[in-house]
Design a protein around this motif. Sequence first.
Motif, PDB file in Angstrom:
ATOM      1  N   ASP A  87      43.955 -36.777   6.118  1.00 46.55           N
ATOM      2  CA  ASP A  87      44.805 -37.966   6.062  1.00 46.55           C
ATOM      3  C   ASP A  87      46.198 -37.681   6.620  1.00 46.55           C
ATOM      4  OD1 ASP A  87      42.997 -39.790   5.076  1.00 46.55           O
ATOM      5  OD2 ASP A  87      43.451 -39.376   2.981  1.00 46.55           O
ATOM      6  N   LEU A  90      45.928 -37.722  10.339  1.00 46.39           N
ATOM      7  CA  LEU A  90      45.810 -39.089  10.845  1.00 46.39           C
ATOM      8  C   LEU A  90      47.165 -39.796  10.819  1.00 46.39           C
ATOM      9  CD1 LEU A  90      42.422 -40.208   9.259  1.00 46.39           C
ATOM     10  CD2 LEU A  90      42.888 -39.845  11.698  1.00 46.39           C
ATOM     11  N   ASP A  91      47.936 -39.586   9.768  1.00 48.24           N
ATOM     12  CA  ASP A  91      49.280 -40.181   9.699  1.00 48.24           C
ATOM     13  C   ASP A  91      50.140 -39.677  10.852  1.00 48.24           C
ATOM     14  OD1 ASP A  91      48.589 -41.553   7.402  1.00 48.24           O
ATOM     15  OD2 ASP A  91      49.507 -40.092   6.031  1.00 48.24           O
ATOM     16  N   GLU A  94      48.962 -41.216  14.189  1.00 44.60           N
ATOM     17  CA  GLU A  94      49.412 -42.596  14.356  1.00 44.60           C
ATOM     18  C   GLU A  94      50.896 -42.653  14.707  1.00 44.60           C
ATOM     19  OE1 GLU A  94      48.369 -44.826  10.898  1.00 44.60           O
ATOM     20  OE2 GLU A  94      46.218 -44.468  11.119  1.00 44.60           O
ATOM     21  N   ALA A 105      45.200 -49.258  16.449  1.00 42.23           N
ATOM     22  CA  ALA A 105      43.964 -49.001  15.707  1.00 42.23           C
ATOM     23  C   ALA A 105      42.877 -48.462  16.632  1.00 42.23           C
ATOM     24  CB  ALA A 105      43.486 -50.272  15.004  1.00 42.23           C
ATOM     25  N   ALA A 109      41.574 -44.584  16.611  1.00 43.99           N
ATOM     26  CA  ALA A 109      40.162 -44.313  16.350  1.00 43.99           C
ATOM     27  C   ALA A 109      39.560 -43.429  17.434  1.00 43.99           C
ATOM     28  CB  ALA A 109      39.393 -45.625  16.241  1.00 43.99           C
ATOM     29  N   THR A 119      37.230 -41.343  10.733  1.00 44.78           N
ATOM     30  CA  THR A 119      37.680 -42.621  11.313  1.00 44.78           C
ATOM     31  C   THR A 119      37.468 -43.801  10.368  1.00 44.78           C
ATOM     32  OG1 THR A 119      35.512 -42.940  12.344  1.00 44.78           O
ATOM     33  CG2 THR A 119      37.197 -41.809  13.665  1.00 44.78           C
ATOM     34  N   GLU A 120      37.219 -43.541   9.096  1.00 43.10           N
ATOM     35  CA  GLU A 120      36.898 -44.623   8.160  1.00 43.10           C
ATOM     36  C   GLU A 120      38.042 -45.625   7.999  1.00 43.10           C
ATOM     37  OE1 GLU A 120      36.296 -41.481   7.636  1.00 43.10           O
ATOM     38  OE2 GLU A 120      34.130 -41.340   7.307  1.00 43.10           O
ATOM     39  N   ARG A 121      39.282 -45.206   8.235  1.00 40.24           N
ATOM     40  CA  ARG A 121      40.397 -46.142   8.034  1.00 40.24           C
ATOM     41  C   ARG A 121      40.524 -47.158   9.166  1.00 40.24           C
ATOM     42  NH1 ARG A 121      46.190 -43.069   8.398  1.00 40.24           N
ATOM     43  NH2 ARG A 121      45.249 -41.688   6.835  1.00 40.24           N
ATOM     44  N   TYR A 122      39.714 -47.017  10.229  1.00 41.23           N
ATOM     45  CA  TYR A 122      39.811 -47.918  11.380  1.00 41.23           C
ATOM     46  C   TYR A 122      38.545 -48.761  11.503  1.00 41.23           C
ATOM     47  CZ  TYR A 122      43.193 -44.261  12.339  1.00 41.23           C
ATOM     48  OH  TYR A 122      44.208 -43.352  12.216  1.00 41.23           O
TER      49      TYR A 122
END
Length: 242
Positions: A87, A90-91, A94, A105, A109, A119-122
């Motif tokens: 995580d 990923l932060d 981004e 997004a 991804a 990639t679950e957050r996208y």
Amino acid sequence: RVGGEEERTLLERCGEKARRGDGHVVLIGGPAGIGKSRLVEGLRERVAEPHTALHYQCSPYHLNSPLHPFIEQIEGTAGFARDDTADQRLDKLEAALRGATAPIAESAALFATLLSLPTERYPPLHLSPQKQKEKTLEALIAQVGSQALGGPVLMVVEDVHWIDPTSQELLELLVPKIRVFPILLVLTYRLEYEPPWAEQPGVTGMRLSRLGRHEGAQLIDTVTDGKALPPEVRDEILSRTD
């Protein structure tokens, strides 16, 4: 001539064109140890105007690792640390992508997949493998273009003779687009490699050769500040240093 004034002047002229918005590509070829990297480092040192520097390093250990130089550059730019969680990475990814022209997004991804991150957050992309590859290459090119929106970019890809096929495919897409950005793209390579872009518009080729005996003697005089060396010492230096 290794790192001679002619080469430096040519690089600086190409850099000036890029700063004015007419992007340029310079191919620097030469045998191992001739001074390709030193010439590029000298260019970095002599660039006075603030600019973005992007560095990509090809490796003989990653010939079969798709986009390895670009993955390394993204990880470095994002500031990944060894003990980061997924995580946290990923932060950081981004944050590094903000300001890019592609939707955050979608590009996040694509890059998360490229970096082997979850990639679950996208939203799912629902792309075939070939289409995902095409979209990833487009996103990488868009990222370079977004960097140029903030000012001149010096983009260096070293040791292209060790480039993986997918990274070469990316460069084949990128090189024709460079001219519309304030980007100087410098590619270094050994002479057994034949750059496929050499004849394209906006591309300048430069081949470094070893110093001749007279030029070597001039370099010795410069290093010794004009102090004469015994002939046998000078001959030994010239024979050993090529």
